[in-house]
Every structure is written in structure tokens, then in C-alpha cells.
Design an enzyme around this catalytic site. Structure first.
Site, PDB file in Angstrom:
ATOM      1  N   ARG A 172     -14.516  -6.807   0.166  1.00 50.37           N
ATOM      2  CA  ARG A 172     -13.805  -6.572   1.435  1.00 50.37           C
ATOM      3  C   ARG A 172     -13.254  -5.138   1.459  1.00 50.37           C
ATOM      4  NH1 ARG A 172      -8.068  -5.324   2.537  1.00 50.37           N
ATOM      5  NH2 ARG A 172      -7.688  -5.912   4.685  1.00 50.37           N
ATOM      6  N   THR A 185       0.835  -1.210   0.000  1.00 54.41           N
ATOM      7  CA  THR A 185       0.000   0.000   0.000  1.00 54.41           C
ATOM      8  C   THR A 185       0.870   1.259   0.000  1.00 54.41           C
ATOM      9  OG1 THR A 185      -1.843  -1.048   1.087  1.00 54.41           O
ATOM     10  CG2 THR A 185      -1.522   1.250   1.634  1.00 54.41           C
ATOM     11  N   THR A 201      -0.028   1.009   6.925  1.00 51.92           N
ATOM     12  CA  THR A 201       0.014  -0.100   5.970  1.00 51.92           C
ATOM     13  C   THR A 201       0.163  -1.395   6.754  1.00 51.92           C
ATOM     14  OG1 THR A 201       1.251  -1.189   4.215  1.00 51.92           O
ATOM     15  CG2 THR A 201       2.505   0.290   5.630  1.00 51.92           C
ATOM     16  N   GLY A 202      -0.541  -2.419   6.311  1.00 48.78           N
ATOM     17  CA  GLY A 202      -0.459  -3.682   7.025  1.00 48.78           C
ATOM     18  C   GLY A 202      -1.759  -4.446   6.905  1.00 48.78           C
ATOM     19  N   GLY A 259     -10.593  -2.631   3.532  1.00 49.84           N
ATOM     20  CA  GLY A 259      -9.516  -2.628   4.521  1.00 49.84           C
ATOM     21  C   GLY A 259      -9.547  -1.380   5.384  1.00 49.84           C
ATOM     22  N   ASP A 260      -8.426  -1.131   6.042  1.00 50.53           N
ATOM     23  CA  ASP A 260      -8.333   0.001   6.974  1.00 50.53           C
ATOM     24  C   ASP A 260      -8.103   1.343   6.281  1.00 50.53           C
ATOM     25  OD1 ASP A 260      -5.815  -1.141   6.171  1.00 50.53           O
ATOM     26  OD2 ASP A 260      -4.850   0.256   7.544  1.00 50.53           O
TER      27      ASP A 260
HETATM   28  N1  ASP Z   1      -3.773  -2.093   4.748  1.00 48.84           N
HETATM   29  C1  ASP Z   1      -4.107  -2.590   3.459  1.00 48.84           C
HETATM   30  C2  ASP Z   1      -5.408  -3.343   3.551  1.00 48.84           C
HETATM   31  O1  ASP Z   1      -5.618  -4.060   4.508  1.00 48.84           O
HETATM   32  C3  ASP Z   1      -3.065  -3.496   2.881  1.00 48.84           C
HETATM   33  C4  ASP Z   1      -1.653  -2.932   2.908  1.00 48.84           C
HETATM   34  O2  ASP Z   1      -1.324  -2.087   3.711  1.00 48.84           O
HETATM   35  O3  ASP Z   1      -0.839  -3.332   2.058  1.00 48.84           O
HETATM   36  O4  ASP Z   1      -6.180  -3.270   2.645  1.00 48.84           O
END
Ligand code: ASP
Length: 330
Positions: free
Chosen positions: A225, A197, A248-249, A227-228
Site C-alpha cells: 500500500r 507521520t 499527515t492523516g 499512502g499520500d
Molecule cells: N498519511 C500517512 C499515510 O497515509 C499516515 C500518517 O499521516 O500518519 O501513509
């Protein structure tokens, strides 16, 4: 006598706390822009020299473009958008062009941007045909009474705003497709080698903070889905006088522990230094199996980039210095 001892110990404690705070203060670099290109299993030796070079050049170019906005007296919001747009246009990161695939072999992108000066925010989820998802978030912030738009409604709004539409094929990359096929074979529900990300936080000359994040989500995720990243307070947050944060995560954990806002709250209410607040939150997240990292700036421009994975693509730049980029933990 006893009271004297208590008083002396109390003074010692205050002195110790001040020393810890001063050393954190002195060792934390300052910048006007900090970016990330995702956290994950980025280990020394796992990335070829030429790819390492390409990644670091792309991060540097993003920093230089974003800094140019601030140097010209532009807003932190514009700088964040510019820096992210550059990373979205690269196939190397999991956002825009380089977005990963859902189980259904589609690309569904999320983005958010927040203005620390006004508390206004814009977010979008399930974007499939708009070239730069960060522009959708920005258009929501600027030109909508809403904060968060999804799917077809978000795309229709983006088109009304004159944003560039592309054929979904634009987001196809062979490496991400192969990653999906591999993930489908894996027994794990979601494979997380490199999350990728992108995000940026900026502080402009007027002292305004802004933060933004853009992602293709996680390889092999269910369609639909979210994400955050577009969840304000989880993956993205900015508040003047406090901090700007982009995460990111593994998004589910960042949503459940409201990571970006937790860091801001520690600074605002517990008067923690941003370095301590961010380090503590990311360390605590690991104890709960939440993997990833954040980047951030406080009101004085102190930079933080903690992560609990082997690596995180990251970098920062001051108003007149060279861009500083890094990938690995060591
Ligand atoms: N945080 C992002 C998500 O869960 C993924 C990422 O950070 O690479 O969609």
C-alpha cells in the site's frame, strides 16, 4: 440613486473582505521552519507527562537543527531534510526508526521532498532497509532523472548513493508491534489512534520554499500500500511564491482530494490567504470523512497548522525566536 446604492454596497463589500484578510494576516505567526509529527487521537490526559515532555523536546530539537541550517545561509531543502532526519531517528514518531507495521509484520516507508525554487521533487515508497527514508527522496531529487522510485529499485539506488543501510530489525519497536496485534483484532480495517507521520516546510533567506514528509504508513495496512506522503501534490508540495505544504492523516483521502496542491491552487489562482486556504481544505476534508492535518508556510513565512483530529504534534520556529510546539487542539 440605485447605482449609488450598488456602488456603496460594492465598496462596503471590498472593505469587509480587506478587513478579514488583514486580520488573518496579522494573527498568523511567521516562521522559517514548521514541522509536524503526525495527527490523530492525541487528547489531553491520553499522553503521560514524561512522554509529553519527550515528544516536545524531540520536536524542539528538530526545529533548532533545521533552523541552524537556514541561519547559516543554507537551503530550505537542507533544513527540511535535517529537521525530518531528526524525527526519523526517534522511536516516538511513525517514520524511520518508529515506523509502524504492515499486516505482514514488515515496515514499509514512504518519503518525499520538493524544491519550491525549481519544482523538482524526489519520492520513494516501500523502503525497508534504508535508515533515513528522507535521504532516499533527497537523493532522487538531486541525482536522478526520475521523481518517484519504489521498493527494490529505490533501495538499490539508495545504496548506490551511499546511504546507510540497516537490518530490518532496526525498525522493530515493541509499542508498534503491540499496536499491530491490537489492530488485527479490531473489526476496523485500519486503526487510526495516532498516525505519527513527520514533515517539515522551510523558507530560506533567499525566499526559497521546500517541503518534505516521511512515514511508516498506517498500522495494519496491506503490504504494497502506498499512502499520500510520496505522492507529489497530495501529501507534499512546494512552489516558490505560493506555499510549501506537508500533510499527515488518512492518506487515501489526501490522495483523492489532492490536498497539498488544492491549498496551493487556492492561494495561486483564487488569491486566498494561506490560513483561509488551509483551513477550508482541512474542514472540507472532514466533511468527506478524511481525517488529518497539514503544516505550511507561504512566500512570506506565514505559518499554518490546521487539523481536524483531536490533536496534531506540531511546531514552528523563526530565525531568532524560541521554538513553539503544541499537541492538542486547545
Ligand atoms: N498519511 C500517512 C499515510 O497515509 C499516515 C500518517 O499521516 O500518519 O501513509
Amino acid at each position: 440613486m440605485k447605482i449609488n446604492m450598488i456602488f456603496r454596497n460594492f465598496l462596503l463589500l471590498i472593505l469587509m473582505l480587506m478587513t478579514v484578510n488583514c486580520s488573518v494576516e496579522e494573527t498568523t505567526p511567521k516562521a522559517v521552519l514548521v514541522i509536524h509529527g503526525g495527527a490523530g487521537w492525541i487528547k489531553r490526559g491520553s499522553v503521560s507527562d514524561s512522554l509529553e515532555h519527550e515528544l516536545s523536546e524531540t520536536l524542539k530539537a528538530s526545529l533548532i537543527k533545521g533552523r541552524a541550517v537556514i541561519a547559516a545561509g543554507g537551503s530550505s531543502l537542507d533544513a527540511v531534510q535535517e529537521a525530518i532526519k531528526h524525527l526519523e531517528d526517534s522511536p516516538l514518531f511513525n517514520a524511520g526508526k518508529g515506523s509502524v507495521f504492515t499486516y505482514n509484520e514488515t515496515n514499509e516507508m514512504d518519503s518525499a521532498i520538493m524544491d519550491g525554487a525549481t519544482g523538482n521533487a524526489g519520492a520513494a515508497t516501500g523502503i525497508q532497509t534504508i535508515k533515513n527514508p528522507i535521504e532516499v527522496a533527497r537523493a532522487v531529487l538531486d541525482n536522478s532523472v526520475h521523481v518517484f522510485l519504489s521498493g527494490a529499485g529505490a533501495e538499490e539506488f539508495a545504496l548506490e548513493q551511499g546511504l546507510t543501510q540497516v537490518n530490518p530489525d532496526y525498525f522493530f519497536t515493541q509499542k508498534n508491534y503491540e499496536k499491530l496485534l491490537e489492530a488485527k483484532k479490531s473489526t476496523k480495517e485500519i486503526k487510526q489512534d495516532k498516525l505519527g507521520t513527520v514533515g517539515a516546510v522551510a523558507l530560506d533567506v533567499r525566499g526559497n520554499l521546500a517541503a518534505g514528509t516521511s512515514t511508516g504508513g498506517m498500522t495494519n495496512q496491506r503490504y504494497g500500500r502506498i499512502g499520500d506522503v510520496p505522492v507529489i501534490g497530495a501529501g507534499t508540495y512546494a512552489e516558490n511564491g505560493v506555499c510549501g505544504i506537508s500533510a499527515t492523516g488518512h492518506g487515501e483521502y489526501f490522495i483523492r482530494y489532492v490536498v497539498a496542491h488544492d491549498i496551493a491552487a487556492r492561494i495561486k489562482y483564487a488569491h486566498q490567504h494561506i490560513q483561509q486556504a488551509a483551513n477550508d481544505v482541512i474542514a472540507a476534508l472532514k466533511d468527506k470523512d478524511g481525517l488529518g492535518g497539514v503544516i505550511g508556510l507561504d512566500a512570506e513565512g506565514h505559518v499554518v497548522m490546521p487539523f481536524n483530529t483531536p490533536g496534531m504534534f506540531r511546531g514552528y520556529i523563526s530565525l531568532d525566536g524560541e521554538p513553539v510546539v503544541a499537541m492538542y487542539a486547545d
